[in-house]
Design a protein around this motif. Structure first.
Motif, short mmCIF file in Angstrom:
data_model
loop_
_atom_site.label_atom_id
_atom_site.label_comp_id
_atom_site.label_asym_id
_atom_site.label_seq_id
_atom_site.Cartn_x
_atom_site.Cartn_y
_atom_site.Cartn_z
N PRO A 337 0.82 -1.21 0.00
CA PRO A 337 0.00 0.00 0.00
C PRO A 337 0.86 1.27 0.00
O PRO A 337 1.83 1.38 0.74
CB PRO A 337 -0.80 -0.12 1.30
CG PRO A 337 -0.85 -1.58 1.58
CD PRO A 337 0.47 -2.12 1.11
N LEU A 338 0.47 2.22 -0.86
CA LEU A 338 1.20 3.47 -1.01
C LEU A 338 0.20 4.61 -1.11
O LEU A 338 -0.75 4.55 -1.90
CB LEU A 338 2.07 3.43 -2.26
CG LEU A 338 2.77 4.74 -2.67
CD1 LEU A 338 3.81 5.14 -1.63
CD2 LEU A 338 3.42 4.59 -4.05
N LEU A 339 0.38 5.64 -0.29
CA LEU A 339 -0.44 6.85 -0.34
C LEU A 339 0.47 8.00 -0.74
O LEU A 339 1.47 8.27 -0.06
CB LEU A 339 -1.09 7.11 1.02
CG LEU A 339 -2.26 8.10 1.03
CD1 LEU A 339 -3.50 7.45 0.40
CD2 LEU A 339 -2.58 8.54 2.46
N ILE A 340 0.14 8.68 -1.83
CA ILE A 340 0.95 9.80 -2.31
C ILE A 340 0.14 11.08 -2.15
O ILE A 340 -0.94 11.23 -2.72
CB ILE A 340 1.36 9.61 -3.79
CG1 ILE A 340 2.11 8.30 -3.98
CG2 ILE A 340 2.22 10.78 -4.25
CD1 ILE A 340 2.45 8.00 -5.44
N ILE A 341 0.69 12.01 -1.36
CA ILE A 341 0.07 13.32 -1.14
C ILE A 341 0.97 14.35 -1.82
O ILE A 341 2.14 14.50 -1.44
CB ILE A 341 -0.05 13.64 0.36
CG1 ILE A 341 -0.85 12.54 1.06
CG2 ILE A 341 -0.69 15.00 0.59
CD1 ILE A 341 -0.73 12.57 2.57
N THR A 342 0.45 15.04 -2.82
CA THR A 342 1.32 15.94 -3.58
C THR A 342 0.55 17.17 -4.05
O THR A 342 -0.69 17.17 -4.13
CB THR A 342 1.93 15.22 -4.80
OG1 THR A 342 2.89 16.05 -5.43
CG2 THR A 342 0.86 14.82 -5.82
N SER A 343 1.29 18.22 -4.34
CA SER A 343 0.72 19.48 -4.80
C SER A 343 1.83 20.34 -5.38
O SER A 343 3.02 20.10 -5.11
CB SER A 343 0.04 20.23 -3.64
OG SER A 343 -0.39 21.51 -4.03
N MET A 344 1.45 21.31 -6.16
CA MET A 344 2.42 22.29 -6.64
C MET A 344 2.79 23.29 -5.55
O MET A 344 3.81 23.96 -5.62
CB MET A 344 1.84 23.05 -7.85
CG MET A 344 1.52 22.18 -9.05
SD MET A 344 3.01 21.53 -9.82
CE MET A 344 2.29 20.73 -11.26
N SER A 345 1.93 23.39 -4.53
CA SER A 345 2.11 24.37 -3.47
C SER A 345 2.35 23.68 -2.13
O SER A 345 1.67 22.70 -1.80
CB SER A 345 0.87 25.27 -3.37
OG SER A 345 0.86 26.02 -2.19
N GLU A 346 3.30 24.20 -1.35
CA GLU A 346 3.56 23.64 -0.02
C GLU A 346 2.34 23.75 0.89
O GLU A 346 2.01 22.82 1.63
CB GLU A 346 4.73 24.37 0.64
CG GLU A 346 6.08 24.14 0.00
CD GLU A 346 7.19 24.82 0.80
OE1 GLU A 346 7.20 24.66 2.02
OE2 GLU A 346 8.01 25.51 0.18
#
Length: 760
Positions: A337-346
Motif C-alpha cells: 500500500p502506497l499513499l501519495i500526497i502531492t501538490s504544486m504548493s507547499e
C-alpha cells in the motif's frame, strides 16, 4: 416631545441591554449535539459517548413527558447456570481483547460497563465475553443473579453463588445481530440478596458484593477487509488493530524536505500515533531512506516537482493548478500500500493532511484519488474558532445522547465521560445544572444525590418529596478543583426506602432519572504550565496544536526527522486537525517572528538555533558543543556529559506567554537514544518536571528549574466576556446610569434656558 421620545427610546434600549444579558445566558451558551463520529478506539481520557456517534444508545427525552427506561428485571428464579466452557468458533486471522477495569459491585443492584470498538474494516465473525469474578460468602444463589447486556439489550441472566472464595469464570456468547459498527457497550448488572440463618440481612448492603477481575474481557474474532484502494478507509491499512505499533509504516518527505512537506508529515505522524499503544514504531524519513527502511506501507508527502519520476508515474491525477493537492491510494512497485500526497504548493499539502485527519471528510472519499481544494481547511478553521468560543458548554444529550437512569434502592452511580481533550484543565467558573426526578416512595430523611469531579465529591443535596416530580440542582465546581483535570463526572444517588428488608424486586422500586437537558459548563483554563507532568502544555490546546513552530536544521537528515516525529507524537496523541503548526529551517527563523510555542532539536553544530538560545538552557552546551556544562543542581563529568541527551522546557526567549522545548544532544548517537526512548509510551509518561536527562541506558533524571512557570495566556474576547460576566454587566449598568444622569442634566439645562427665553 422629540426630546421625550429620544429619552424613551434610549431608556428602552438600556433596559433591553441590561435585561437581555442575564448571568444564566452565559452559562446556557452551548453547541448543538455533536455529530462527529469517532474513528479511533478510545485511549485513556477519551470518551466514546458523543451524540451522533454510532455508538450512542438513544435515551430518554427532556424532563417533560419523559419515561423511565428501566434495566431488565433480573429474576434469579429464571436465571441459567453459569457457562464455564469457552465457546468454540472457527479460527479467524485476528482477535482483539478489550478488558474491563477491575471493579467491585456493591449493593442489591449495581452494574459496570465496557465499550469496545468495531472499525469499518473488520469482518466480525464472533464476539464473546469472558468474565472472571467472585462474590460475597453471604450471597445466596437462589436469590442472586448477574445479567449481561449489549447496547442495552439483555443477553442472558446467570445465577450467582459463592464457591469457597475461589474466582469463577463465566463465558457469554454475544449475538452478532446486536453488534454494530463503531462503539458498542457491554454492561454487567448484578442483583445480589443476602441471607443468614435467621433470614434476610439486606440492611447491610455493602456485604452484597460482586468483584469483577481485570482479566475479564470482550474477545472479537475478525477478518480484515480488502480496502480496494478506497481512501475512505484511511488510516487503514496504514494503521490497524492487528498492528498496533505501526511497525513497517514509513512517512517520507522529499530529500529537499520543504517546510510544507515536513509540516504535513508531522501532522499525519501525530494523527496516526494516536492509534499506537505501548510502542510507536512509525518511521519518518526522507525518500532516500526508504530503501534501508524497507517499509511494507508508505505515505509520501511531497511537492510535485520534488517527486522522483517513479512516484510521479504512480500519481493517478497530477495537480492541475498550484491551488489544489491530490491524494492517490495505490500500490508501490513491490505491491505494498502506497499513499501519495502531492501538490504544486507547499501550503496545500497541509490542506490534504487535514482532510485525511478529519473523519467526516475522509469518509466521503469513496475512490482511490481525491482532490483537495486550497482554502477548504479554512472553512473548518473558522467553524472551529466559533465552536472553541463556546467550548465547555454541554448537555447530557450532547455527551451521551440520553439521560441517566437509576433503578433500585441504596447507593447507585453513573459516570458521564466528558468530551474534553487530553490537555484539558479546568478553569474558574465551572458550573453544573442538573434536572432530575425520582420516585416518591423514598425515605427522604436519608436519600440524597452526590456529584463528583472525577472521584472527588464536589456537591450533594438531599431529595425531597415535594420536588420528586421535577427537581433541579445548580452549583459551581469548588475553587480547589481549578487547575485539575478529569475525564468524567460521577453522579450518584442514595435511594433509601423504609422497611426494605427482604422485599422482592418490583417494577415500582425506587428510581431516579437525570434529564438529558442537564447542563455542564466546563471552561478550559487559559493558563499553561511548562512541565512534562502536563504533557500537552503549551503545545496543544483544546485538542489541537496551539501556535506551534518547529525549527529544524537547514538540511534535516532522516534521523532528525524521525526524532521530531517522536516528539510530535508525544504531544499529538489524540490530536484534532486544523490547529496552528508551522515548520521553519533554522536559517529562516527570525526573532521578531517568533511569537509561537517553539519545538527544536539537534546538536550544537547541526541546528543553528541552539547556539542562539544556549545561554537560556538549563543545561548549557560546553563551548565546543561536545557535551553539557554543570549547573547548580548537578555536576557533570566530561565523559558523561557527552553521552546524555536532555529534554529542556523553558520560557520562549522570543515572545512573552510562549514556551519552548529544546531536545538537545551532543552527537547524533545521543539524539538516537532520545528517539528510541520516546517510542515507548510508558517511558514518555514517566517524564516529569521541566528538564530531563536521558542516559544511554534510558535511565532518567528530572530537574525543576522553572519556579512558578505558569504562562498566563491571553483569553479570547468571548472567553473574557464569559469569565468576567459580572464585571461586564456591572459596567453596562453603571455606564447606562451615568449616561442617564448626564442626559437628565442636559434636559434640565435646556428647560432652564427655554424658561429664561420665555421670560425675556
Amino acid at each position: 416631545m422629540k426630546i421625550r421620545k429620544i429619552i424613551g427610546l434610549y431608556l428602552a434600549m438600556v433596559l433591553f441591554l441590561v435585561a437581555g444579558i442575564p448571568v444564566k445566558a452565559f452559562a446556557d451558551i452551548r453547541p448543538t449535539a455533536k455529530t462527529e463520529a469517532a474513528s479511533r478506539i478510545p485511549t485513556d481520557g477519551e470518551t466514546p459517548g458523543i451524540a451522533g456517534n454510532p455508538s450512542v444508545i438513544s435515551g430518554n427525552g427532556s424532563m417533560k413527558g419523559e419515561g423511565i427506561s428501566q434495566e431488565p428485571v433480573i429474576d434469579p428464579a429464571n436465571a441459567s447456570e453459569p457457562n464455564v466452557s469457552e465457546p468454540v468458533y472457527d479460527p479467524t486471522s485476528y482477535t482483539k481483547d478489550d478488558f474491563f477495569a477491575q471493579k467491585t459491585l456493591k449493593g442489591i443492584y449495581s452494574s459496570t460497563e465496557l465499550y469496545f470498538y468495531v472499525p469499518n474494516y473488520w469482518d466480525v465473525k464472533y464476539v464473546y465475553a469472558q468474565v472472571q469474578y467472585d462474590v460475597s460468602q453471604l450471597v445466596e444463589g437462589k436469590s442472586s443473579s448477574v445479567t449481561l447486556s449489549i447496547n442495552n439489550v439483555p443477553i442472558q441472566s446467570y445465577k450467582l453463588e459463592y464457591k469457597n472464595g475461589s474466582p469463577q469464570i463465566l463465558y457469554v456468547k454475544i449475538p452478532m445481530s446486536e453488534v454494530r459498527m463503531g462503539f458498542n457497550s457491554v454492561s454487567i448488572s448484578a442483583y445480589a440478596r443476602l441471607f443468614d440463618e435467621e433470614g434476610c440481612v439486606d440492611d447491610d448492603s455493602d456485604a452484597n458484593w460482586l468483584r469483577i477481575y481485570g482479566t475479564s474481557h470482550i474477545r472479537s474474532g475478525y477478518e480484515a477487509k480488502d480496502p480496494e484502494h478506497t481512501i475512505s478507509y484511511f488510516p487503514y491499512p496504514f494503521m490497524s488493530t492487528y498492528n498496533p505499533t505501526g511497525e513497517g509504516l514509513s512517512i517520507a518527505v522529499s530529500d529537499q524536505a520543504a517546510n510544507g512537506e515536513v509540516g504535513a508529515a508531522m501532522n499525519l505522524m501525530a494523527d496516526l500515533s494516536s492509534d499506537t499503544k505501548e510502542e510507536n514504531n512509525i518511521q519518518v524519513c526522507l525518500f532516500s531512506d526508504l530503501a534501508n527502511k524497507n517499509p511494507n506501507r508508505t505515505i509520501l508527502v511531497s511537492i510535485y516537482d520534488n517527486l522522483p519520476q517513479e512516484y510521479k508515474d504512480l500519481v493517478l491525477k497530477a495537480p492541475e493548478t498550484t491551488e489544489n493537492a491530490t491524494v492517490t491510494f495505490t500500490n508501490d512497485l513491490k505491491g505494498n500500500p502506497l499513499l501519495i500526497i502531492t501538490s504544486m504548493s507547499e501550503d496545500s499539502l497541509m490542506e490534504a493532511a487535514y482532510m485525511l485527519m478529519d473523519e467526516n471528510r475522509v469518509k466521503q472519499e469513496s475512490g482511490n484519488i481525491a482532490t483537495v481544494e486550497k482554502g477548504s481547511a479554512q472553512l473548518a478553521v473558522n467553524a472551529g474558532k466559533q465552536s472553541d468560543m463556546m467550548a465547555g458548554n454541554y448537555t447530557l444529550g450532547d455527551i451521551m445522547g440520553r439521560g441517566l437512569t437509576y433503578v433500585g434502592p441504596f447507593h447507585q452511580e453513573n459516570y458521564v465521560y466528558l468530551p474534553v481533550s487530553q490537555d484539558f484543565v479546568l478553569s474558574d467558573g465551572g458550573k453544573v445544572a442538573l434536572k432530575f426526578r425520582y420516585s416518591e416512595n423514598l425515605d427522604f430523611t436519608r436519600s440524597l444525590m452526590t456529584v463528583y469531579w472525577g472521584d472527588v465529591p464536589v456537591a450533594s443535596r438531599r431529595l425531597s418529596k415535594e420536588n420528586a416530580s421535577g427537581d433541579e440542582f445548580n452549583f459551581e465546581i469548588p475553587g480547589d478543583m481549578v487547575g485539575t483535570a478529569a475525564n468524567s463526572i460521577k453522579i450518584s444517588f442514595d435511594l433509601e426506602i423504609t422497611d426494605l428488608i427482604c422485599t422482592p424486586r418490583q417494577g415500582d422500586m425506587p428510581w431516579a432519572y437525570v434529564s438529558k437537558e442537564s447542563t455542564i459548563f466546563l471552561p478550559p483554563s487559559s493558563d499553561t504550565s511548562l512541565s512534562f507532568d502536563l504533557i500537552g502544555s503549551p503545545f496543544r490546546s483544546q485538542g489541537k496544536f496551539n501556535n506551534v513552530m518547529m525549527v529544524v536544521s537547514d538540511q534535516p537528515s532522516g534521523d532528525e526527522l524521525n526524532l521530531f516525529g517522536q516528539v510530535v507524537a508525544m504531544y499529538g496523541s489524540g490530536i484534532k486537525p486544523y490547529g496552528s503548526f508551522l515548520v521553519r529551517k533554522a536559517s529562516e527563523f527570525k526573532k521578531d517572528e517568533g511569537d509561537y510555542n517553539l519545538i527544536t532539536a539537534g546538536t550544537f553544530g547541526g541546528n543553528a538555533l541552539l547556539p542562539q538560545i544556549n545561554d537560556k538552557l538549563s543545561f548549557k552546551y560546553s563551548s565546543d558543543g561536545a557535551g553539557f556544562e554543570s549547573n547548580e543542581q548537578l555536576i557533570l563529568s566530561k565523559e558523561y556529559s557527552g553521552q546524555i541527551g536532555v529534554l529542556q522546557l523553558l520560557k520562549s526567549p522570543f515572545s512573552l506567554n510562549r514556551g519552548m522545548l529544546a531536545v538537545t544532544g551532543s552527537s547524533a548517537q545521543t539524539l538516537l537514544h532520545i528517539q528510541e526512548f520516546l517510542r515507548h509510551s510508558k517511558q514518555r509518561n514517566e517524564l516529569t518536571k521541566d528538564c530531563v536527562i536521558i542516559a544511554p541506558d534510558f535511565h532518567t533524571t528530572a530537574f525543576q528549574f522553572l519556579q512558578g512557570a505558569a504562562i498566563k495566556a491571553e483569553p479570547a474576547p468571548l472567553e473574557k466576556l464569559v469569565q468576567n460576566k459580572r464585571s461586564v454587566i456591572f459596567t453596562i449598568i453603571a455606564t447606562s446610569a451615568m449616561s442617564m444622569m448626564l442626559i437628565g442634566v442636559i434636559i434640565i439645562l435646556l428647560r432652564i434656558r427655554m424658561y429664561r427665553k420665555r421670560n425675556e
